[in-house]
Motif scaffolding. Structure first.
Motif, short mmCIF file in Angstrom:
data_model
loop_
_atom_site.label_atom_id
_atom_site.label_comp_id
_atom_site.label_asym_id
_atom_site.label_seq_id
_atom_site.Cartn_x
_atom_site.Cartn_y
_atom_site.Cartn_z
N MET A 122 -39.47 -34.90 -32.27
CA MET A 122 -38.33 -34.21 -31.67
C MET A 122 -37.06 -35.04 -31.78
O MET A 122 -35.97 -34.53 -32.00
N GLY A 123 -37.22 -36.37 -31.63
CA GLY A 123 -36.06 -37.24 -31.76
C GLY A 123 -35.48 -37.21 -33.16
O GLY A 123 -34.26 -37.20 -33.34
N ALA A 124 -36.36 -37.21 -34.17
CA ALA A 124 -35.90 -37.15 -35.56
C ALA A 124 -35.20 -35.83 -35.84
O ALA A 124 -34.17 -35.79 -36.52
N GLU A 125 -35.75 -34.75 -35.32
CA GLU A 125 -35.12 -33.44 -35.51
C GLU A 125 -33.74 -33.39 -34.85
O GLU A 125 -32.79 -32.83 -35.40
N ASN A 126 -33.62 -34.00 -33.69
CA ASN A 126 -32.34 -33.99 -32.99
C ASN A 126 -31.31 -34.84 -33.71
O ASN A 126 -30.10 -34.58 -33.62
N PHE A 127 -31.76 -35.86 -34.43
CA PHE A 127 -30.86 -36.64 -35.27
C PHE A 127 -30.17 -35.72 -36.29
O PHE A 127 -28.95 -35.80 -36.49
N GLY A 128 -30.93 -34.83 -36.90
CA GLY A 128 -30.36 -33.87 -37.83
C GLY A 128 -29.38 -32.93 -37.16
O GLY A 128 -28.33 -32.60 -37.72
N ASN A 129 -29.71 -32.52 -35.94
CA ASN A 129 -28.81 -31.65 -35.19
C ASN A 129 -27.47 -32.33 -34.92
O ASN A 129 -26.40 -31.73 -35.09
N VAL A 130 -27.53 -33.60 -34.50
CA VAL A 130 -26.30 -34.33 -34.19
C VAL A 130 -25.45 -34.49 -35.44
O VAL A 130 -24.22 -34.40 -35.38
N CYS A 131 -26.07 -34.72 -36.57
CA CYS A 131 -25.31 -34.79 -37.82
C CYS A 131 -24.57 -33.48 -38.08
O CYS A 131 -23.40 -33.48 -38.45
N ASP A 132 -25.25 -32.37 -37.87
CA ASP A 132 -24.62 -31.06 -38.05
C ASP A 132 -23.46 -30.87 -37.07
O ASP A 132 -22.39 -30.36 -37.45
N TRP A 133 -23.64 -31.27 -35.83
CA TRP A 133 -22.57 -31.12 -34.84
C TRP A 133 -21.37 -31.98 -35.20
O TRP A 133 -20.23 -31.56 -35.00
N CYS A 134 -21.61 -33.15 -35.74
CA CYS A 134 -20.51 -34.01 -36.19
C CYS A 134 -19.75 -33.34 -37.33
O CYS A 134 -18.50 -33.34 -37.34
N LEU A 135 -20.47 -32.78 -38.27
CA LEU A 135 -19.83 -32.08 -39.39
C LEU A 135 -18.98 -30.92 -38.88
O LEU A 135 -17.84 -30.72 -39.32
N GLU B 163 -37.75 -36.15 -46.69
CA GLU B 163 -37.59 -34.70 -46.60
C GLU B 163 -36.13 -34.27 -46.53
O GLU B 163 -35.78 -33.18 -46.99
N GLU B 164 -35.27 -35.11 -45.97
CA GLU B 164 -33.89 -34.72 -45.72
C GLU B 164 -32.90 -35.23 -46.76
O GLU B 164 -31.71 -34.90 -46.69
N LYS B 165 -33.36 -36.00 -47.73
CA LYS B 165 -32.44 -36.61 -48.70
C LYS B 165 -31.58 -35.57 -49.41
O LYS B 165 -30.35 -35.68 -49.46
N HIS B 166 -32.22 -34.53 -49.95
CA HIS B 166 -31.47 -33.53 -50.70
C HIS B 166 -30.54 -32.74 -49.79
O HIS B 166 -29.43 -32.36 -50.20
N ARG B 167 -30.95 -32.49 -48.57
CA ARG B 167 -30.10 -31.78 -47.63
C ARG B 167 -28.86 -32.61 -47.29
O ARG B 167 -27.76 -32.09 -47.14
N CYS B 168 -29.03 -33.93 -47.16
CA CYS B 168 -27.90 -34.81 -46.91
C CYS B 168 -26.89 -34.73 -48.06
O CYS B 168 -25.67 -34.66 -47.82
N VAL B 169 -27.40 -34.73 -49.28
CA VAL B 169 -26.51 -34.64 -50.45
C VAL B 169 -25.77 -33.31 -50.44
O VAL B 169 -24.55 -33.25 -50.67
N GLU B 170 -26.47 -32.23 -50.15
CA GLU B 170 -25.85 -30.91 -50.12
C GLU B 170 -24.75 -30.81 -49.07
O GLU B 170 -23.71 -30.18 -49.28
N LYS B 171 -24.95 -31.46 -47.93
CA LYS B 171 -23.99 -31.39 -46.83
C LYS B 171 -22.91 -32.47 -46.92
O LYS B 171 -21.97 -32.47 -46.12
N GLY B 172 -23.06 -33.38 -47.86
CA GLY B 172 -22.07 -34.45 -48.00
C GLY B 172 -22.22 -35.55 -46.97
O GLY B 172 -21.24 -36.16 -46.55
#
Length: 203
Positions: free
Chosen positions: A1-14, A51-60
Motif C-alpha cells: 500500500m505504501g508503494a502504491e501511495n508513492f505513485g499516487n503522490v507522484c501523480d498529485w505532484c504532476l 513495473e513502473e519504469k515505463h510509466r515514469c517515462v510516459e509521464k515525464g
C-alpha cells in the motif's frame, strides 16, 4: 500500500505543478531490521521500479536514488541504474528516493570527498562555500527543500535524520495519517498550509 501511495503522490505532484519530490523509503538505521524484513522491503521496491519504469517515462518523471549504495547487492544496483538511466531525460517531475539514506551519513560522505580533493590539490580550503559543499551532497543540482510533510501523527513529530542540510529553512507539515493512508485531501492541505506561510529564510 505504501508503494502504491508513492505513485499516487507522484501523480498529485504532476497535477499540482510540483517539480521536485523526495521520499524517505529506507534509512541507514533500517539496516538494523531483521534480514528477512530487509529482503522483503527491497523486493517490494525492486518490483515497483521494474513495473513502473515505463510509466515514469510516459509521464515525464525522473527517478534519482540518493543514499549510500555500498550495501546494495548487484541486482538492486542494476535495477537502480536501469530506472535512473531510463528516466534521466524526463523533466515534468524529479523524484528523489532516499534508500540507505541518513542525513548525517550524507554530510560525512561529502566531507570525505572534499577532504580528498583538498589533499589532491583540486580544491583550496578557502574556496569552500555552502554552494560548493552542497555540490558534494547526494542531492547536488536539486533545490533545497521548501516543504516537509511528516506522516505518522504525534509520535513522529521529528525529521528522523532526513536531509538536515537541505531542510534548514523548510516549512514543516505534520499529518496524523500514516503513510499508506495519506490522501489527496491531506496532500492539498499540506500545499495550502505552505501557501499561507510567510517564509523568512532565517531572517
Amino acid at each position: 500500500m505504501g508503494a502504491e501511495n508513492f505513485g499516487n503522490v507522484c501523480d498529485w505532484c504532476l497535477q499540482s505543478n510540483v517539480k521536485f519530490l523526495t521520499v524517505y523509503a529506507f534509512s541507514t538505521e533500517n539496516w538494523r531490521r531483521s534480514d528477512k524484513e530487509v529482503r522483503h522491503l527491497f523486493s517490494l521496491m525492486e518490483k515497483y521500479f521494474l513495473e513502473e519504469k515505463h510509466r515514469c517515462v510516459e509521464k515525464g518523471v525522473r527517478i534519482k536514488i540518493i543514499g549510500e549504495r555500498s550495501r546494495f547487492d548487484s541486482r538492486t544496483l542494476s535495477i537502480i541504474r536501469d530506472i535512473e538511466t531510463a528516466t534521466e531525460n524526463c523533466t515534468n517531475l524529479q523524484v528523489q528516493v532516499a534508500l540507505s539514506y541518513g542525513g548525517r551519513d550524507e554530510i560525512i560522505r561529502a566531507a570525505k570527498k572534499i577532504s580528498a580533493e583538498i589533499s589532491d590539490g583540486k580544491l583550496h580550503p578557502d574556496a569552500l562555500t555552502e554552494d560548493i559543499f552542497a555540490s558534494y551532497l547526494d542531492t547536488a543540482g536539486t533545490p533545497d527543500i521548501d516543504l516537509v510533510i511528516r506522516t505518522g501523527g504525534a509520535e513522529n513529530r521529528r525529521l528522523s535524520n532526513f536531509l538536515p542540510w537541505q531542510t534548514v529553512y523548510a516549512e514543516l507539515f505534520f499529518s496524523d495519517l500514516l503513510w499508506p493512508e495519506f490522501s489527496r485531501e491531506e496532500f492539498d492541505r499540506a500545499l495550502q498550509y505552505y501557501e499561507t506561510t510567510t517564509r523568512k529564510l532565517g531572517k
